[in-house]
Design an enzyme around this catalytic site. Sequence first.
Site, short mmCIF file in Angstrom:
data_model
loop_
_atom_site.label_atom_id
_atom_site.label_comp_id
_atom_site.label_asym_id
_atom_site.label_seq_id
_atom_site.Cartn_x
_atom_site.Cartn_y
_atom_site.Cartn_z
N SER A 126 0.80 -1.21 0.00
CA SER A 126 0.00 0.00 0.00
C SER A 126 0.84 1.27 0.00
O SER A 126 1.51 1.57 -0.97
CB SER A 126 -0.97 -0.05 1.18
OG SER A 126 -2.05 0.80 0.97
N ASP A 147 10.28 5.18 -10.17
CA ASP A 147 9.92 5.80 -11.45
C ASP A 147 10.73 7.06 -11.71
O ASP A 147 11.10 7.35 -12.85
CB ASP A 147 8.43 6.13 -11.48
CG ASP A 147 7.56 4.93 -11.81
OD1 ASP A 147 8.10 3.81 -11.87
OD2 ASP A 147 6.34 5.10 -12.00
N LYS A 205 -0.76 -4.36 -3.43
CA LYS A 205 -2.07 -3.78 -3.18
C LYS A 205 -2.15 -2.42 -3.86
O LYS A 205 -1.59 -1.44 -3.38
CB LYS A 205 -2.36 -3.62 -1.70
CG LYS A 205 -3.75 -3.06 -1.46
CD LYS A 205 -4.00 -2.74 -0.02
CE LYS A 205 -5.37 -2.10 0.13
NZ LYS A 205 -5.47 -0.81 -0.61
#
Length: 509
Positions: A316, A327, A341
């Site tokens: 999460s 990224d 999740k």
Amino acid sequence: MKFRSSLLLGAAFAGGLAAAPAAGWLLDHHGLPHAISTALAQAAGGENPASSIADTHRALGLFGDVFERVRADYVEPVSDGKLIENSLDGMLSGLDPHSSYMNPKQYADMQVQTKGEFGGLGIEVIGDQGLIRVVSPVDGTPAARAGMKPGDLILAVDGKSLDGMSSDEAIAKMRGAPGTKVTLTVKRKGIDKPLSVTMTREIVHIQVVRSDLYGKVGYIRVSSFNEETDGALRAAYDKLKKQAGGKLSALILDLRNNPGGLLDQAIDVCDDFIASGEVVSTRARHKEDSQRWDARGDDITGGLPVVVMINGGSASASEIVAGALQDHRRAVLLGETSFGKGSVQTLIPVPGGGAIRLTTARYYTPSGRSIQGLGITPDVLVRETDDPPDHLFPDREADLAHALKNQGGTTPKLPPRTDLPAMAASIPKVPPKTWPAFDLFKPATDFQLQQAIKLADAMSADPTSRETAQRAATAAPDAAVPAATVPAPVKPDSGAAPHNATPVNPAPK
């Protein structure tokens, strides 16, 4: 507590929503509650709206028939309130692993937990097809000291089976007065016989952040994302700088077994390392409810190389942080694939003092990836042990009953990293047979940590790694994000986002 902070990592699509005033149901001429009848009329559409309404009327009639039969003939009297509560819980828990109904007591307990202090054992669990599975023990709690592990199945509490119980019912059995003992019967993968684990309940104040210094490499462990996390992380970094005489060479951010938490705290942590650009976006059923959050921070490290550690217990909010830093090429990820999740829950108060936790969206990393069911893949794979994966003992989001499908994101993987030091290729993926058994209080036995320290040292000495870190720390918006980015509709608002699992005693998000 601010409303958005109470949303267990759920986007605040219903920003400012409060519980409607309690009132009796007004029935229409069909005998249906007026609110339901009105909603049916408003929702009618498609090729045959009359047929749709008729089907819904028949289904509600069936519910009424079953309700009355149970009420009249069940082996012992049961209150109407209990039947309704069970119905609500079944309606929501049958949708996906993370939607649920909380009665007033459970809702009040959850609000206390986000503050970071509560009574109990300190385990984050989730219900899975009638079983109770551990997502993660929380640092510094009885469960962590007793050696509870992610993936453990809790079969019984004090000899009483949990078979078929909801996670909330199991949680209630594990709670108790501080100072009292409780014994859990646990099935652990790789061990044939169930284990008996005895713990003493206590008032738990989660130490969400702890730090250490290994040479000139700073180490910060974040165990969950509650209201204290970002402030504690900043304080820990300042302490490390002083310990190192202002000459830190790199930083390790340990998110292993971090079950998640509050989205605003996850975003704040991203702000500590990313100066600008997207951190996370959410996409809901209705486009106008989709949101995007951008970093507006100032890299507290000044562009030091960063290694982020993850594993199957990282879920999460911790996946949001790991995905954003990966990224943006702001950090190198080391460890094992995370839990996966990627859904967003909205916490909505309801009449009577309870609340529903409803899955309302999926979230996406800055490059447009959905990690739902897939998790975040580390840049450098290093497993905790040399035990082979146990495919008959699943412990990831994708293995849960009713797990949402991964959809709507970019499918290509991130481009291969070109900024890793040469030694990264030689880091062993599993510990040697002679490696000592892991001891929580002996960092030298932590194989993944030892490899992270070596990698951080190498990155601080490697010009390419240092330059990449400096660039990512000061990049213009989205400059460090791969070109595969899929833009999400933007709604200028803030909120909280996904909750990784049902809390037993720990701070949820």
